[in-house]
Design a protein around this motif. Sequence first.
Motif, PDB file in Angstrom:
ATOM      1  N   ALA A  41       0.817  -1.212   0.000  1.00 45.16           N
ATOM      2  CA  ALA A  41       0.000   0.000   0.000  1.00 45.16           C
ATOM      3  C   ALA A  41       0.850   1.261   0.000  1.00 45.16           C
ATOM      4  N   ALA A  42       2.079   1.156   0.519  1.00 44.36           N
ATOM      5  CA  ALA A  42       2.910   2.342   0.691  1.00 44.36           C
ATOM      6  C   ALA A  42       3.878   2.588  -0.457  1.00 44.36           C
ATOM      7  N   THR A  43       4.244   1.529  -1.182  1.00 46.64           N
ATOM      8  CA  THR A  43       5.304   1.648  -2.188  1.00 46.64           C
ATOM      9  C   THR A  43       4.863   1.049  -3.521  1.00 46.64           C
ATOM     10  N   ALA A  44       5.179   1.728  -4.606  1.00 51.11           N
ATOM     11  CA  ALA A  44       4.818   1.250  -5.949  1.00 51.11           C
ATOM     12  C   ALA A  44       5.890   0.282  -6.454  1.00 51.11           C
ATOM     13  N   TYR A  45       5.815  -0.940  -6.004  1.00 48.99           N
ATOM     14  CA  TYR A  45       6.801  -1.943  -6.409  1.00 48.99           C
ATOM     15  C   TYR A  45       6.617  -2.317  -7.875  1.00 48.99           C
ATOM     16  N   ASP A  46       7.728  -2.675  -8.517  1.00 48.65           N
ATOM     17  CA  ASP A  46       7.668  -3.161  -9.889  1.00 48.65           C
ATOM     18  C   ASP A  46       7.351  -4.654  -9.919  1.00 48.65           C
ATOM     19  N   LEU A  47       7.757  -5.366  -8.880  1.00 51.77           N
ATOM     20  CA  LEU A  47       7.596  -6.822  -8.844  1.00 51.77           C
ATOM     21  C   LEU A  47       7.449  -7.295  -7.406  1.00 51.77           C
ATOM     22  N   MET A  48       6.589  -8.288  -7.200  1.00 51.58           N
ATOM     23  CA  MET A  48       6.502  -8.977  -5.911  1.00 51.58           C
ATOM     24  C   MET A  48       6.883 -10.435  -6.125  1.00 51.58           C
ATOM     25  N   CYS A  63      -2.189 -13.040  -3.452  1.00 55.59           N
ATOM     26  CA  CYS A  63      -2.123 -12.735  -4.886  1.00 55.59           C
ATOM     27  C   CYS A  63      -3.515 -12.434  -5.436  1.00 55.59           C
ATOM     28  N   ARG A  64      -4.488 -13.248  -5.062  1.00 54.60           N
ATOM     29  CA  ARG A  64      -5.848 -13.048  -5.540  1.00 54.60           C
ATOM     30  C   ARG A  64      -6.404 -11.707  -5.062  1.00 54.60           C
ATOM     31  N   GLY A  65      -6.118 -11.360  -3.810  1.00 55.07           N
ATOM     32  CA  GLY A  65      -6.592 -10.092  -3.269  1.00 55.07           C
ATOM     33  C   GLY A  65      -6.005  -8.900  -4.002  1.00 55.07           C
ATOM     34  N   VAL A  66      -4.730  -9.013  -4.372  1.00 54.62           N
ATOM     35  CA  VAL A  66      -4.078  -7.943  -5.129  1.00 54.62           C
ATOM     36  C   VAL A  66      -4.717  -7.801  -6.505  1.00 54.62           C
ATOM     37  N   ARG A  67      -4.916  -8.916  -7.179  1.00 50.69           N
ATOM     38  CA  ARG A  67      -5.450  -8.877  -8.543  1.00 50.69           C
ATOM     39  C   ARG A  67      -6.894  -8.384  -8.590  1.00 50.69           C
ATOM     40  N   ARG A  68      -7.666  -8.680  -7.570  1.00 48.47           N
ATOM     41  CA  ARG A  68      -9.066  -8.280  -7.552  1.00 48.47           C
ATOM     42  C   ARG A  68      -9.269  -6.890  -6.955  1.00 48.47           C
ATOM     43  N   GLY A  69      -8.195  -6.289  -6.495  1.00 49.84           N
ATOM     44  CA  GLY A  69      -8.295  -4.957  -5.924  1.00 49.84           C
ATOM     45  C   GLY A  69      -8.755  -4.921  -4.487  1.00 49.84           C
ATOM     46  N   ILE A  71      -6.960  -5.973  -1.987  1.00 51.28           N
ATOM     47  CA  ILE A  71      -5.764  -5.487  -1.289  1.00 51.28           C
ATOM     48  C   ILE A  71      -5.208  -4.332  -2.101  1.00 51.28           C
ATOM     49  N   PRO A  72      -5.275  -3.112  -1.593  1.00 47.70           N
ATOM     50  CA  PRO A  72      -4.805  -1.955  -2.363  1.00 47.70           C
ATOM     51  C   PRO A  72      -3.285  -1.953  -2.501  1.00 47.70           C
ATOM     52  N   THR A  73      -2.816  -1.575  -3.679  1.00 45.63           N
ATOM     53  CA  THR A  73      -1.379  -1.475  -3.926  1.00 45.63           C
ATOM     54  C   THR A  73      -1.064  -0.139  -4.570  1.00 45.63           C
ATOM     55  N   ALA A  74       0.053   0.442  -4.158  1.00 43.64           N
ATOM     56  CA  ALA A  74       0.482   1.710  -4.751  1.00 43.64           C
ATOM     57  C   ALA A  74       0.846   1.546  -6.222  1.00 43.64           C
ATOM     58  N   ALA A  75       1.239   0.323  -6.608  1.00 49.05           N
ATOM     59  CA  ALA A  75       1.627   0.071  -7.997  1.00 49.05           C
ATOM     60  C   ALA A  75       0.423  -0.108  -8.910  1.00 49.05           C
ATOM     61  N   GLY A  76      -0.738  -0.417  -8.345  1.00 54.40           N
ATOM     62  CA  GLY A  76      -1.916  -0.649  -9.160  1.00 54.40           C
ATOM     63  C   GLY A  76      -1.781  -1.892 -10.022  1.00 54.40           C
ATOM     64  N   LEU A 181      13.804   7.464  -6.538  1.00 56.71           N
ATOM     65  CA  LEU A 181      14.066   6.985  -5.187  1.00 56.71           C
ATOM     66  C   LEU A 181      13.194   5.773  -4.868  1.00 56.71           C
ATOM     67  N   GLU A 182      11.955   5.794  -5.342  1.00 59.05           N
ATOM     68  CA  GLU A 182      11.028   4.714  -5.038  1.00 59.05           C
ATOM     69  C   GLU A 182      11.334   3.444  -5.813  1.00 59.05           C
ATOM     70  N   HIS A 183      11.872   3.580  -7.023  1.00 58.93           N
ATOM     71  CA  HIS A 183      12.062   2.403  -7.869  1.00 58.93           C
ATOM     72  C   HIS A 183      13.497   1.885  -7.916  1.00 58.93           C
TER      73      HIS A 183
END
Length: 230
Positions: A41-48, A63-69, A71-76, A181-183
Amino acid sequence: MRVLLVEDEDGLVSALRTGLARAGYAVDAALTGAEAVEKLAATAYDLMILDITLPDTNGLDLCRGVRRGVIPTAAGPDLRVLMLTARAGLADRVRGLDEGADDYLTKPFALVELQARIRALLRRDITAGSAVLTVGGLLLDSARHLASRDGRELQLTLKEFGVLRYLMSRPGHVVSAEELLEHVWDENADPFTQSVRVTVGTLRRKLTVDSEEPLLETVIGRGYRLRVAS
């Protein structure tokens, strides 16, 4: 590029952080699913990089929670997910991919294969070719960790290499210091230091010598832009 490693085996976490950092990646680690949710939620990661068996949750559910939205992610939707797990059965691999993983690698594994899979995932939006990026006379080979301009080899530090790789994936676009800095840096970086400015400055000097046309420019108040030499 910024990677979140979700894994509860301390030894493996330490080994992967060292190995991936040597390849130029900024790596953060989460030992539990709850910690991963906070960091996503805090960082826009390129990969998990995600293990299935975690102490507080199942990686498939995460993984399912991330894909279905859920679980919110900064990377979208740009977040890529690589399952790294001991579950090697066909049904496990199929389910992992069906739940939204972009790739699935089983333990034990070779670091060079993991790195190759990471390169493949991270270049999907910039090139369909090999691990080599080219922008004008610039060439960057992530697999061999080599960079050159018009045949002149560039002697770059890991951070300079990471900054150049990020800028080469977005030629002509203005990239802010905060985005770099973030990436390119990990969670241990001090956001109040001048690390980005200093690294960009040394990279700029290495990219352009003598009468060569400047490639890396500062856009005042906005960030930095890599342009193609004419």
